[in-house]
Design a protein around this motif. Structure first.
Motif, short mmCIF file in Angstrom:
data_model
loop_
_atom_site.label_atom_id
_atom_site.label_comp_id
_atom_site.label_asym_id
_atom_site.label_seq_id
_atom_site.Cartn_x
_atom_site.Cartn_y
_atom_site.Cartn_z
N CYS A 192 0.81 -1.23 0.00
CA CYS A 192 0.00 0.00 0.00
C CYS A 192 0.84 1.27 0.00
CB CYS A 192 -0.92 0.02 1.22
SG CYS A 192 -2.18 -1.25 1.18
N CYS A 193 1.96 1.24 0.71
CA CYS A 193 2.76 2.45 0.88
C CYS A 193 4.24 2.11 1.00
CB CYS A 193 2.26 3.20 2.13
SG CYS A 193 2.81 4.89 2.21
N PRO A 194 4.88 1.77 -0.11
CA PRO A 194 6.29 1.35 -0.06
C PRO A 194 7.22 2.43 0.48
CG PRO A 194 5.58 1.65 -2.33
CD PRO A 194 4.35 1.75 -1.48
N ILE A 195 6.79 3.66 0.42
CA ILE A 195 7.61 4.77 0.91
C ILE A 195 7.94 4.61 2.39
CG2 ILE A 195 5.63 6.25 1.41
CD1 ILE A 195 7.20 8.62 0.46
N LEU A 203 10.07 9.27 -2.74
CA LEU A 203 8.87 9.81 -3.39
C LEU A 203 9.26 10.54 -4.68
CD1 LEU A 203 5.80 10.19 -3.14
CD2 LEU A 203 6.26 12.29 -1.88
N LEU A 204 10.37 11.24 -4.66
CA LEU A 204 10.82 12.00 -5.83
C LEU A 204 11.52 11.14 -6.88
CD1 LEU A 204 12.23 15.14 -3.99
CD2 LEU A 204 10.07 14.97 -5.25
N LEU A 205 12.33 10.19 -6.43
CA LEU A 205 13.17 9.43 -7.36
C LEU A 205 12.81 7.96 -7.52
CD1 LEU A 205 16.65 10.91 -6.39
CD2 LEU A 205 15.18 11.59 -8.29
N GLY A 206 12.06 7.40 -6.58
CA GLY A 206 11.61 6.01 -6.67
C GLY A 206 12.72 5.01 -6.81
N ASN A 207 12.58 4.11 -7.77
CA ASN A 207 13.51 2.99 -7.96
C ASN A 207 14.92 3.45 -8.32
OD1 ASN A 207 11.16 1.64 -7.60
ND2 ASN A 207 11.12 0.67 -9.60
N MET A 208 15.04 4.66 -8.89
CA MET A 208 16.37 5.16 -9.23
C MET A 208 17.20 5.40 -7.98
SD MET A 208 15.67 7.79 -12.42
CE MET A 208 14.97 9.01 -11.35
N PHE A 253 11.83 -4.33 -11.23
CA PHE A 253 10.77 -5.27 -11.60
C PHE A 253 10.00 -5.86 -10.43
CE2 PHE A 253 13.82 -5.35 -15.14
CZ PHE A 253 12.99 -4.83 -16.12
N CYS A 254 10.57 -5.81 -9.23
CA CYS A 254 9.92 -6.41 -8.05
C CYS A 254 10.09 -5.52 -6.83
CB CYS A 254 10.53 -7.78 -7.75
SG CYS A 254 10.45 -8.96 -9.09
N ILE A 255 9.78 -4.24 -6.94
CA ILE A 255 10.07 -3.29 -5.87
C ILE A 255 9.45 -3.70 -4.54
CG2 ILE A 255 8.19 -1.73 -6.51
CD1 ILE A 255 11.56 -0.69 -5.00
N CYS A 256 8.20 -4.09 -4.52
CA CYS A 256 7.56 -4.45 -3.25
C CYS A 256 8.17 -5.70 -2.64
CB CYS A 256 6.06 -4.60 -3.42
SG CYS A 256 5.22 -3.02 -3.66
N CYS A 257 8.46 -6.69 -3.48
CA CYS A 257 9.11 -7.91 -2.98
C CYS A 257 10.50 -7.60 -2.45
CB CYS A 257 9.19 -8.97 -4.08
SG CYS A 257 7.59 -9.61 -4.60
N ALA A 258 11.24 -6.73 -3.16
CA ALA A 258 12.59 -6.37 -2.73
C ALA A 258 12.55 -5.65 -1.39
CB ALA A 258 13.25 -5.49 -3.79
N LEU A 259 11.65 -4.68 -1.25
CA LEU A 259 11.57 -3.95 0.02
C LEU A 259 11.16 -4.87 1.17
CD1 LEU A 259 9.95 -0.60 -1.17
CD2 LEU A 259 12.32 -0.98 -0.44
N CYS A 260 10.22 -5.75 0.91
CA CYS A 260 9.80 -6.71 1.95
C CYS A 260 10.96 -7.60 2.36
CB CYS A 260 8.63 -7.56 1.47
SG CYS A 260 7.05 -6.71 1.42
N GLN A 261 11.74 -8.08 1.39
CA GLN A 261 12.88 -8.94 1.70
C GLN A 261 13.93 -8.18 2.52
OE1 GLN A 261 15.54 -10.07 -1.50
NE2 GLN A 261 15.92 -12.07 -0.55
#
Length: 148
Positions: A40-43, A68-73, A101-109
């Motif tokens: 819901c809120c990866p930030i 929030l400004l740059l995201g995955n970069m 390609f898997c930002i939410c999975c990466a952050l969770c891991q």
């Protein structure tokens, strides 16, 4: 039946072995509350990870705003820092690709990795540093040759 609480002293902290992830990239549901929050809120998850990985040099709010400004970069650089702290392999591919390609999975891991190594990202760096001083949590230790 409830466990016997006669010995209420916590077991000594033992960290997962260096050089391997404690959970897989797609094991998001091992921590359902963080999985839901990240989806819901990866930030928020990213801000917590960044504050711990940078050992308080980057605040939650600064990291969250930059994400929030740059995201995955921006976010993949913290996966690289986390991997360096614990000598983790770039699995299943490079950090940038995992975050692309898997930002939410990466952050969770990454969040689970910190928790499995005795840190509590929701508490922020200051409280985690106090826990490390008291010996209830092992500090993140950079590999030889890496400067802080």
């Amino acid at each position: 039946m409830y466990p016997n609480n006669e010995n209420s002293n916590p077991a000594p902290y033992t960290s997962p072995p260096e050089g391997q992830w404690s959970t897989g990239l797609y094991d998001c549901f091992e921590d359902p509350s963080n999985c839901w929050l990240t989806g819901c809120c990866p930030i928020v998850t990213f801000g917590r990870i960044a504050e711990i990985v940078d050992q308080g040099r980057t605040s939650f709010f600064t990291a969250a705003r930059t994400y929030l400004l740059l995201g995955n970069m921006y976010s993949w650089t913290y996966r690289a820092k986390l991997r360096s702290l614990y000598s983790l392999p770039p699995e299943p591919c490079g950090d940038c690709c995992v975050h692309q390609f898997c930002i939410c999975c990466a952050l969770c891991q990454e969040y689970r990795e910190l928790k499995n190594r005795g840190l509590e990202p929701t508490l922020g760096w200051t409280i985690n540093a106090q826990k490390m001083k008291s010996g209830t949590t092992a500090p993140p230790v950079p590999p030889p040759g890496m400067t802080r």
